[in-house]
Design a protein around this motif. Structure first.
Motif, PDB file in Angstrom:
ATOM      1  N   ALA A  78       8.360 -37.207  -5.505  1.00  0.00           N
ATOM      2  CA  ALA A  78       9.409 -36.051  -5.837  1.00  0.00           C
ATOM      3  C   ALA A  78      10.694 -37.020  -6.177  1.00  0.00           C
ATOM      4  CB  ALA A  78       9.391 -35.153  -4.810  1.00  0.00           C
ATOM      5  N   THR A  79      10.845 -37.814  -5.232  1.00  0.00           N
ATOM      6  CA  THR A  79      12.331 -38.453  -5.360  1.00  0.00           C
ATOM      7  C   THR A  79      12.552 -39.483  -6.165  1.00  0.00           C
ATOM      8  OG1 THR A  79      11.519 -40.026  -3.862  1.00  0.00           O
ATOM      9  CG2 THR A  79      12.572 -38.167  -2.842  1.00  0.00           C
ATOM     10  N   ASP A  80      11.581 -40.049  -6.880  1.00  0.00           N
ATOM     11  CA  ASP A  80      11.389 -41.140  -7.970  1.00  0.00           C
ATOM     12  C   ASP A  80      11.051 -40.248  -9.320  1.00  0.00           C
ATOM     13  OD1 ASP A  80      10.890 -42.851  -9.713  1.00  0.00           O
ATOM     14  OD2 ASP A  80      10.034 -44.390  -8.540  1.00  0.00           O
ATOM     15  N   PRO A  81      12.057 -40.268 -10.143  1.00  0.00           N
ATOM     16  CA  PRO A  81      11.686 -39.438 -11.467  1.00  0.00           C
ATOM     17  C   PRO A  81      10.675 -40.120 -12.378  1.00  0.00           C
ATOM     18  CG  PRO A  81      13.905 -39.867 -11.178  1.00  0.00           C
ATOM     19  CD  PRO A  81      13.304 -40.601  -9.988  1.00  0.00           C
ATOM     20  N   ALA A  82      10.547 -41.378 -12.083  1.00  0.00           N
ATOM     21  CA  ALA A  82       9.337 -42.219 -12.815  1.00  0.00           C
ATOM     22  C   ALA A  82       7.846 -41.766 -12.302  1.00  0.00           C
ATOM     23  CB  ALA A  82       9.780 -43.650 -12.928  1.00  0.00           C
ATOM     24  N   ALA A  83       7.971 -42.015 -11.039  1.00  0.00           N
ATOM     25  CA  ALA A  83       6.687 -41.742 -10.197  1.00  0.00           C
ATOM     26  C   ALA A  83       6.421 -40.209 -10.425  1.00  0.00           C
ATOM     27  CB  ALA A  83       6.988 -41.957  -8.752  1.00  0.00           C
ATOM     28  N   ARG A  84       7.187 -39.350 -10.406  1.00  0.00           N
ATOM     29  CA  ARG A  84       6.885 -37.959 -10.844  1.00  0.00           C
ATOM     30  C   ARG A  84       6.316 -37.566 -12.028  1.00  0.00           C
ATOM     31  NH1 ARG A  84      11.781 -35.744  -9.373  1.00  0.00           N
ATOM     32  NH2 ARG A  84      12.662 -35.539 -11.390  1.00  0.00           N
ATOM     33  N   LEU A  85       6.919 -38.285 -13.088  1.00  0.00           N
ATOM     34  CA  LEU A  85       6.448 -38.111 -14.232  1.00  0.00           C
ATOM     35  C   LEU A  85       5.069 -38.568 -14.517  1.00  0.00           C
ATOM     36  CD1 LEU A  85       6.849 -37.436 -17.283  1.00  0.00           C
ATOM     37  CD2 LEU A  85       7.779 -39.906 -17.502  1.00  0.00           C
ATOM     38  N   LEU A  86       4.473 -39.649 -13.803  1.00  0.00           N
ATOM     39  CA  LEU A  86       3.143 -39.940 -13.926  1.00  0.00           C
ATOM     40  C   LEU A  86       2.388 -39.045 -13.104  1.00  0.00           C
ATOM     41  CD1 LEU A  86       3.617 -43.811 -13.007  1.00  0.00           C
ATOM     42  CD2 LEU A  86       3.051 -42.897 -15.233  1.00  0.00           C
ATOM     43  N   LEU A  87       2.875 -38.556 -12.052  1.00  0.00           N
ATOM     44  CA  LEU A  87       1.994 -37.416 -11.346  1.00  0.00           C
ATOM     45  C   LEU A  87       1.688 -36.288 -12.131  1.00  0.00           C
ATOM     46  CD1 LEU A  87       0.842 -36.275  -8.562  1.00  0.00           C
ATOM     47  CD2 LEU A  87       3.024 -35.160  -8.126  1.00  0.00           C
ATOM     48  N   LEU A  88       2.970 -35.746 -12.994  1.00  0.00           N
ATOM     49  CA  LEU A  88       2.643 -34.502 -14.015  1.00  0.00           C
ATOM     50  C   LEU A  88       1.760 -35.102 -14.987  1.00  0.00           C
ATOM     51  CD1 LEU A  88       6.482 -33.466 -14.343  1.00  0.00           C
ATOM     52  CD2 LEU A  88       4.637 -32.339 -12.806  1.00  0.00           C
ATOM     53  N   GLU A  89       1.684 -36.201 -15.597  1.00  0.00           N
ATOM     54  CA  GLU A  89       1.124 -36.505 -16.449  1.00  0.00           C
ATOM     55  C   GLU A  89      -0.330 -36.731 -16.241  1.00  0.00           C
ATOM     56  OE1 GLU A  89       2.854 -39.993 -18.101  1.00  0.00           O
ATOM     57  OE2 GLU A  89       4.255 -38.843 -19.281  1.00  0.00           O
ATOM     58  N   ARG A  90      -0.686 -37.286 -15.054  1.00  0.00           N
ATOM     59  CA  ARG A  90      -2.114 -37.861 -14.780  1.00  0.00           C
ATOM     60  C   ARG A  90      -2.800 -36.925 -13.931  1.00  0.00           C
ATOM     61  NH1 ARG A  90      -0.566 -44.258 -13.197  1.00  0.00           N
ATOM     62  NH2 ARG A  90       0.090 -44.925 -15.139  1.00  0.00           N
ATOM     63  N   VAL A  91      -2.069 -35.962 -12.824  1.00  0.00           N
ATOM     64  CA  VAL A  91      -2.764 -35.022 -12.238  1.00  0.00           C
ATOM     65  C   VAL A  91      -2.720 -33.453 -12.723  1.00  0.00           C
ATOM     66  CG1 VAL A  91      -2.749 -34.253  -9.888  1.00  0.00           C
ATOM     67  CG2 VAL A  91      -2.612 -36.788 -10.085  1.00  0.00           C
ATOM     68  N   VAL A  92      -1.135 -33.174 -12.568  1.00  0.00           N
ATOM     69  CA  VAL A  92      -1.044 -31.730 -12.889  1.00  0.00           C
ATOM     70  C   VAL A  92      -1.409 -31.508 -14.492  1.00  0.00           C
ATOM     71  CG1 VAL A  92       0.735 -29.930 -12.972  1.00  0.00           C
ATOM     72  CG2 VAL A  92       0.808 -31.840 -11.212  1.00  0.00           C
ATOM     73  N   ASP A  93      -0.814 -32.075 -15.446  1.00  0.00           N
ATOM     74  CA  ASP A  93      -1.103 -31.642 -16.843  1.00  0.00           C
ATOM     75  C   ASP A  93      -2.578 -31.637 -17.016  1.00  0.00           C
ATOM     76  OD1 ASP A  93      -0.119 -31.311 -19.635  1.00  0.00           O
ATOM     77  OD2 ASP A  93      -1.435 -32.771 -20.028  1.00  0.00           O
ATOM     78  N   PRO A  94      -3.643 -32.581 -16.715  1.00  0.00           N
ATOM     79  CA  PRO A  94      -5.191 -32.341 -16.889  1.00  0.00           C
ATOM     80  C   PRO A  94      -5.775 -30.997 -16.289  1.00  0.00           C
ATOM     81  CG  PRO A  94      -4.468 -34.729 -16.232  1.00  0.00           C
ATOM     82  CD  PRO A  94      -3.369 -33.900 -16.255  1.00  0.00           C
ATOM     83  N   LEU A  95      -5.261 -30.532 -15.178  1.00  0.00           N
ATOM     84  CA  LEU A  95      -5.716 -29.481 -14.516  1.00  0.00           C
ATOM     85  C   LEU A  95      -5.197 -28.211 -15.247  1.00  0.00           C
ATOM     86  CD1 LEU A  95      -4.935 -29.852 -10.867  1.00  0.00           C
ATOM     87  CD2 LEU A  95      -7.313 -29.534 -11.848  1.00  0.00           C
ATOM     88  N   LEU A  96      -3.873 -28.342 -15.725  1.00  0.00           N
ATOM     89  CA  LEU A  96      -3.368 -27.241 -16.585  1.00  0.00           C
ATOM     90  C   LEU A  96      -3.992 -27.146 -17.835  1.00  0.00           C
ATOM     91  CD1 LEU A  96       0.426 -27.361 -15.320  1.00  0.00           C
ATOM     92  CD2 LEU A  96      -1.409 -26.022 -14.535  1.00  0.00           C
ATOM     93  N   ALA A  97      -3.955 -28.357 -18.489  1.00  0.00           N
ATOM     94  CA  ALA A  97      -4.781 -28.351 -19.959  1.00  0.00           C
ATOM     95  C   ALA A  97      -6.186 -27.654 -19.827  1.00  0.00           C
ATOM     96  CB  ALA A  97      -4.667 -29.622 -20.367  1.00  0.00           C
ATOM     97  N   ARG A  98      -6.724 -28.035 -18.737  1.00  0.00           N
ATOM     98  CA  ARG A  98      -8.228 -27.488 -18.765  1.00  0.00           C
ATOM     99  C   ARG A  98      -8.319 -26.068 -18.547  1.00  0.00           C
ATOM    100  NH1 ARG A  98     -13.190 -30.365 -17.885  1.00  0.00           N
ATOM    101  NH2 ARG A  98     -14.922 -29.003 -16.886  1.00  0.00           N
ATOM    102  N   TYR A  99      -7.627 -25.405 -17.455  1.00  0.00           N
ATOM    103  CA  TYR A  99      -7.793 -24.004 -17.091  1.00  0.00           C
ATOM    104  C   TYR A  99      -6.426 -23.095 -17.269  1.00  0.00           C
ATOM    105  CZ  TYR A  99     -11.082 -26.726 -14.231  1.00  0.00           C
ATOM    106  OH  TYR A  99     -12.125 -27.426 -13.857  1.00  0.00           O
ATOM    107  N   GLY A 100      -5.649 -23.535 -18.465  1.00  0.00           N
ATOM    108  CA  GLY A 100      -4.535 -22.797 -18.690  1.00  0.00           C
ATOM    109  C   GLY A 100      -4.707 -21.530 -19.280  1.00  0.00           C
ATOM    110  N   ARG A 101      -6.029 -21.295 -19.875  1.00  0.00           N
ATOM    111  CA  ARG A 101      -6.181 -20.038 -20.387  1.00  0.00           C
ATOM    112  C   ARG A 101      -7.374 -19.414 -19.516  1.00  0.00           C
ATOM    113  NH1 ARG A 101      -2.017 -21.494 -22.406  1.00  0.00           N
ATOM    114  NH2 ARG A 101      -1.492 -21.482 -24.377  1.00  0.00           N
ATOM    115  N   HIS A 102      -7.802 -19.799 -18.604  1.00  0.00           N
ATOM    116  CA  HIS A 102      -8.888 -19.048 -17.792  1.00  0.00           C
ATOM    117  C   HIS A 102      -8.751 -17.756 -17.299  1.00  0.00           C
ATOM    118  CE1 HIS A 102     -12.219 -18.399 -15.187  1.00  0.00           C
ATOM    119  NE2 HIS A 102     -13.027 -19.580 -15.856  1.00  0.00           N
ATOM    120  N   PRO A 103      -9.373 -16.546 -17.566  1.00  0.00           N
ATOM    121  CA  PRO A 103      -8.917 -15.185 -17.228  1.00  0.00           C
ATOM    122  C   PRO A 103      -8.851 -14.936 -15.469  1.00  0.00           C
ATOM    123  CG  PRO A 103     -11.393 -15.358 -18.090  1.00  0.00           C
ATOM    124  CD  PRO A 103     -10.505 -16.639 -18.313  1.00  0.00           C
TER     125      PRO A 103
END
Length: 313
Positions: A132-157
């Motif tokens: 959270a405190t390191d912007p570069a580390a936060r970006l990697l977390l978003l790209e590698r962990v959060v984005d794959p989850l949201l991309a896969r399930y972002g339209r699930h009813p």
């Protein structure tokens, strides 16, 4: 659709886990993963089946919790992605939710994600404040962990919303619950939550929320683009954040629901808590809890409240 425009007061339940932090993904304790395993899936099916048809609109369910399962990391702590069991477990969870006719609010992170690191039998718990405190580390977390989850399930009813983090106040300095310095400075926590909210909006059709520990601390997440606010209520924080305070008095720009309230250990009966929240103007309320075994959970009381709610519909 982001958040339902239905004006009716709805009732939900915190699932919130079969096994804290271990429902999605593998670790040393469970190399075969979480709820995708046949035995655990059977337990999940039974739990959801008991809730189905009881007037429950949604369940609130923790996913990554304190990071004890589901992550691939370098020894340095840098997160490299999700392990191969996470999506298998999430697929199984969503299939069971669909079978039961229920929807989920998935909690991405718990505040324990940011507490001091410790190791139990070779499994790392917490210790990820730098994400959270390191912007570069936060970006990697978003790209590698959060984005794959949201991309896969972002339209699930069967998904109603994504809850960015459960009760961030407990690890955030400069809030009314943590006035002294803590693991994550207030500006960094707001940036972290805001970045995840932006990604939810880009990648999904679902709503974004965050589980505030009290209505008193809603300013921590105000102005970050949440589609619906969420506050929790327990007796220990009631004096400074009375449940009966009218929601319009809070000056919020979005609806507010009660994300947690106790079914045991309160001086109030759960049914009275529900009615007070309804009269105060909350959009809905989610009881704690269906499966947790703690001082705030009473499954018999939960069954009674849900039965009364279903009968009143």
């Amino acid at each position: 659709m982001r958040w339902p425009a239905d004006e009716d007061f709805w009732i939900g339940v915190n699932l919130p886990w079969l096994n804290y932090g271990c429902d999605f993904g593998a670790n040393r304790w469970q190399p075969a993963g979480g709820v995708g395993q046949p035995g655990r899936r059977a337990v999940l099916r039974d739990a959801l089946g008991r809730l189905a048809g009881r007037g429950v609109a949604a369940v609130r369910w923790f996913m990554l919790a304190d990071g004890r399962a589901g992550l691939e990391e370098y020894p340095s702590g840098e997160v490299t992605g999700l392990d191969q069991c996470v999506c298998r477990d999430a697929d199984a969870a969503l299939e069971e939710l669909e079978r039961a006719g229920l929807r989920a609010i998935f909690v991405l992170f718990d505040f324990h994600w940011f507490t001091r690191a410790r190791s139990v039998d070779g499994v790392r718990l917490g210790g990820r404040a730098s994400l959270a405190t390191d912007p570069a580390a936060r970006l990697l977390l978003l790209e590698r962990v959060v984005d794959p989850l949201l991309a896969r399930y972002g339209r699930h009813p069967s998904i109603l919303a994504w809850d960015v983090i459960n009760e961030p106040e407990w690890v955030t300095g400069g809030t009314r619950l943590r006035p002294r310095p803590s693991g994550v400075p207030r500006p960094a926590m707001r940036s972290f939550i805001g970045d995840v909210v932006d990604l939810i909006h880009r990648r999904t059709a679902h709503a974004a929320t965050a589980g505030s520990a009290s209505a008193r601390t809603l300013p921590l997440v105000a102005g970050l683009g949440l589609d619906v606010y969420q506050a929790h209520w327990y007796d220990r924080l009631a004096r400074r954040a009375p449940l009966g305070r009218p929601v319009p008095d809070l000056g919020l720009d979005r609806p507010l629901f009660l994300g947690e309230f106790p079914t045991r250990g309160s001086r109030w009966h759960p049914g009275d808590i529900l009615e007070t929240a309804r009269q105060a103007g909350y959009a809905g309320a989610m009881a704690w809890s269906a499966l947790a075994d703690d001082a705030a959970s009473d499954r018999d009381a939960l069954e009674l409240v849900l039965g009364q709610a279903a009968a009143g519909r």
